[in-house]
Design a protein around this motif. Structure first.
Motif, short mmCIF file in Angstrom:
data_model
loop_
_atom_site.label_atom_id
_atom_site.label_comp_id
_atom_site.label_asym_id
_atom_site.label_seq_id
_atom_site.Cartn_x
_atom_site.Cartn_y
_atom_site.Cartn_z
N ALA A 111 0.83 -1.21 0.00
CA ALA A 111 0.00 0.00 0.00
C ALA A 111 0.87 1.26 0.00
O ALA A 111 0.53 2.27 -0.63
CB ALA A 111 -0.93 -0.01 1.21
N LEU A 112 2.01 1.20 0.70
CA LEU A 112 2.92 2.35 0.76
C LEU A 112 3.58 2.62 -0.59
O LEU A 112 3.72 3.77 -1.02
CB LEU A 112 3.99 2.10 1.83
N LEU A 113 3.98 1.54 -1.28
CA LEU A 113 4.74 1.68 -2.52
C LEU A 113 3.87 1.80 -3.76
O LEU A 113 4.36 2.23 -4.81
CB LEU A 113 5.69 0.50 -2.68
N LYS A 114 2.60 1.44 -3.66
CA LYS A 114 1.74 1.46 -4.85
C LYS A 114 1.65 2.84 -5.50
O LYS A 114 1.81 2.96 -6.72
CB LYS A 114 0.34 0.94 -4.50
N PRO A 115 1.41 3.93 -4.75
CA PRO A 115 1.36 5.26 -5.39
C PRO A 115 2.67 5.63 -6.07
O PRO A 115 2.67 6.27 -7.13
CB PRO A 115 1.03 6.22 -4.24
N ILE A 116 3.79 5.24 -5.47
CA ILE A 116 5.10 5.50 -6.07
C ILE A 116 5.25 4.72 -7.36
O ILE A 116 5.73 5.24 -8.39
CB ILE A 116 6.22 5.14 -5.08
N HIS A 117 4.82 3.46 -7.34
CA HIS A 117 4.88 2.60 -8.51
C HIS A 117 4.05 3.19 -9.66
O HIS A 117 4.50 3.24 -10.81
CB HIS A 117 4.37 1.21 -8.13
N VAL A 118 2.86 3.65 -9.33
CA VAL A 118 1.97 4.24 -10.34
C VAL A 118 2.55 5.53 -10.89
O VAL A 118 2.54 5.77 -12.11
CB VAL A 118 0.57 4.48 -9.74
N PHE A 119 3.08 6.38 -9.99
CA PHE A 119 3.66 7.66 -10.43
C PHE A 119 4.82 7.44 -11.39
O PHE A 119 4.90 8.07 -12.45
CB PHE A 119 4.14 8.45 -9.21
N PHE A 120 5.75 6.55 -11.02
CA PHE A 120 6.90 6.33 -11.89
C PHE A 120 6.51 5.62 -13.17
O PHE A 120 7.16 5.79 -14.21
CB PHE A 120 7.99 5.57 -11.14
#
Length: 242
Positions: free
Chosen positions: A150-159
């Protein structure tokens, strides 16, 4: 209605993506002499075709796997595998495209990585490699906890969106660079817009249109995969298909 627009957008993406690759291939074959793998300029011609096919078209298609309503129901693992496999194939094509341009430069004693185009491109590829490794290790392998995902998902989507944007910028700058180099000693200069320049510019505009449509579908809130437990609240595509 939402489902109709979604699937119409998918059809448009498929057509534009195919045209991006076909147009780039035709440009290299018709005006630039075709393809070879001998370190000559014909080896370079593989570079734009493979980069457009890998870093833009296939990458864009792989990014949209979770937008398909069929992926919202049932086991998620097959869709994760498809998402990872398509991105891996895109990365393989991208690496082959890099090998082609480095092979040509090294054979002809040409400097590597000196232009803004090359800096944008190598940055996109580096981030792509990091993104794939992160996605594989955190979202595909079973060791990561729910809170970490859940923490890394927004980062994954952004990149994911950022890498596609960098790839588009690299392709556009690469088309411009190639036209300047190819036409500077020709019978017509770039500024006089010979047929090759018009065709290549149209190819660049097609790449931009494809990338922007991918980004639109990625960012459209009604087409995003619902979070677990919210499937009945946010599923306009599924409602329209019923």
């Amino acid at each position: 209605m939402a489902a109709g627009w979604f699937y119409l957008s998918c059809v448009a993406l498929g057509a534009m993506g195919s045209l991006c690759v076909l147009f780039t291939t035709y440009w290299m074959r018709h005006w630039r002499g075709g393809f070879a793998w001998d370190g000559s300029l014909l080896t370079f011609n593989w570079h734009p075709v493979l980069m457009v096919a890998g870093m833009v078209v296939l990458y864009g298609a792989a990014s949209l796997v979770y937008r398909l309503p069929q992926s919202w129901l049932g086991p998620k693992l097959p869709w994760k595998l498809l998402h990872a496999a398509l991105h891996l194939l895109a990365f393989i094509l991208t690496v082959l495209g890099l090998v082609a341009v480095f092979y040509f430069h090294n054979t002809g004693k040409i400097a590597n990585l000196y232009s803004l185009h090359s800096w944008l491109g190598i940055t996109a590829v580096f981030l792509f490699a990091c993104q794939w490794c992160l996605g594989f290790s955190v979202f595909l392998l079973p060791w990561a906890s729910a809170w970490l995902r859940a923490l890394l998902k927004p980062i994954h989507v952004f990149f994911g969106a950022s890498i596609l944007s960098l790839a588009m910028a690299s392709v556009i700058s690469g088309i411009n660079e190639k036209l300047f180099f190819s036409l500077k000693n020709g019978t017509q200069s770039y500024k006089e817009l010979p047929s090759e320049a018009v065709f290549a510019n149209c190819t660049g505009m097609l790449v931009v249109a494809f990338g922007l449509l991918v980004l639109y579908i990625l960012l459209a809130s009604s087409w995003k995969r619902p979070e677990p437990g919210n499937l009945t609240d946010r599923q306009p595509l599924l409602h329209d298909r019923a």
